[in-house]
Scaffold this active site. Structure first.
Site, PDB file in Angstrom:
ATOM      1  CE  LYS A 203      -1.959   2.267   3.325  1.00  0.00           C
ATOM      2  NZ  LYS A 203      -2.710   2.652   4.518  1.00  0.00           N
TER       3      LYS A 203
HETATM    4  C1  R5P Z   1      -3.563   5.087   8.333  1.00  0.00           C
HETATM    5  O1  R5P Z   1      -3.459   5.125   9.530  1.00  0.00           O
HETATM    6  C2  R5P Z   1      -3.900   3.864   7.654  1.00  0.00           C
HETATM    7  O2  R5P Z   1      -2.836   3.121   7.186  1.00  0.00           O
HETATM    8  C3  R5P Z   1      -4.939   4.008   6.592  1.00  0.00           C
HETATM    9  O3  R5P Z   1      -5.454   2.726   6.418  1.00  0.00           O
HETATM   10  C4  R5P Z   1      -4.505   4.500   5.238  1.00  0.00           C
HETATM   11  O4  R5P Z   1      -3.781   5.668   5.309  1.00  0.00           O
HETATM   12  C5  R5P Z   1      -5.666   4.627   4.273  1.00  0.00           C
HETATM   13  O5  R5P Z   1      -6.558   5.565   4.710  1.00  0.00           O
HETATM   14  P1  R5P Z   1      -6.696   7.004   4.038  1.00  0.00           P
HETATM   15  O6  R5P Z   1      -7.300   6.756   2.679  1.00  0.00           O
HETATM   16  O7  R5P Z   1      -7.568   7.763   4.931  1.00  0.00           O
HETATM   17  O8  R5P Z   1      -5.314   7.575   3.880  1.00  0.00           O
END
Ligand code: R5P
Length: 294
Positions: A203
């Site tokens: 990710k």
């Molecule tokens: C953050 O604490 C997490 O890894 C989230 O799952 C990730 O950043 C995805 O969430 P967002 O789209 O809000 O960035």
């Protein structure tokens, strides 16, 4: 009693037709074991090769951030429109219905919060991950953070080892180190380091320039986080640009649950990710849902 005649006939079935050999639809995971492929197949749609993961794990470092104060009210109704949920075991056990029937990307690390130094992390218990039926183990890797880079890479490799023992794939989550830009050079390095250390999926963040270089040089699928809340059209453009440049979907949180129409946004993101909708088509999907569900 044994049916000998039936068995004789059965033995003839398929003679001359070689057994079908399936490749695996997700890049870089062809040689993974059955359990890992089976779980990845729960998370990713085989037809599109992509996923829409709904992330609401933010509380483990941020506490009750906007939109996540009452997950039972704001997130549970969204889960049915996602392909996979990403959360901590605490929220899973306390709030998420076990009947939701969605694969789980379990936040497998825990540590310091936004109040101190982020990324000082330890790992969860693999038996507990099995107990909650995790389909992915998500672990933060802080490339470029001088204090935590080594620790978090070690966390990733330990997670990969534990996961492989039980057929559970690992999601490497790239954090952004202090003083480092989210540009293609940095993201390319960070995602590649995750893959080199055994992550089955990575990710990361989208960048406006040369994101295709990032996806191209990462031998396993990349999913993009949404980041801070953007206007809806911009968030849909981010998803569109990411998947058209090689991302295998999104792991999105705030741009969905902080939207004025979270279901509308989730449906619109799905159109982009799974049906190759343009930004205009997806935005229309969001606006239509919002108008019809005031
Ligand atoms: C953050 O604490 C997490 O890894 C989230 O799952 C990730 O950043 C995805 O969430 P967002 O789209 O809000 O960035």
């Amino acid at each position: 009693m044994a049916d000998n005649e039936g068995n004789i006939d059965a033995k003839k079935i398929g003679i001359g037709t070689p057994q079908k050999q399936d490749g695996f639809f997700l890049k870089g995971n062809e040689h993974a074991c059955y359990g890992i492929k089976a779980r990845l197949s729960q998370v990713f749609n085989e037809k599109s090769g992509r996923t829409v993961m709904l992330a609401f794990d933010h509380g483990f470092i941020m506490g009750p951030t906007s939109g996540l104060e009452r997950i039972d009210l704001t997130i549970n109704p969204l889960i049915q429109y996602s392909d996979c949920i990403m959360c901590t075991r605490g929220i899973l056990r306390s709030v998420v219905p076990p009947t939701c029937n969605k694969p789980l990307s379990l936040r497998f690390d825990a540590g310091s919060t936004i109040l101190t130094s982020l990324n000082d992390e330890t790992l969860g218990d693999i038996e507990d991950a099995i107990r909650v039926n995790a389909a992915l183990l998500a672990v933060m890797v802080a490339i470029g953070d001088p204090d935590h880079e080594g620790l978090t890479i070690a966390n990733l490799t330990k997670t990969v080892d534990m996961g492989m023992r039980y057929g559970i794939p690992t999601l490497g989550v790239t954090a952004v180190g202090k003083g480092l830009n989210r540009d293609a050079r940095y993201l390319g390095l960070a995602t590649r380091v995750c893959a080199e250390n055994g992550a089955n999926v990575v990710k990361t963040y989208y960048c406006d320039e040369d994101f295709e270089n990032v996806t191209n040089a990462c031998p396993v699928p990349i999913v993009v986080a949404g980041g801070k809340k953007l206007p809806e059209r911009d968030a849909l453009a981010l998803a569109y640009n990411a998947v058209t440049q090689g991302a295998c979907g999104v792991d999105m949180g705030r741009n969905i649950f902080q939207s004025d129409s979270p279901v509308g946004m989730l449906l619109a993101v799905r159109e982009v990710v799974h049906n190759n909708a343009t930004v205009d088509q997806a935005f229309d999907c969001y606006e239509t849902y919002k108008a019809e569900n005031k």
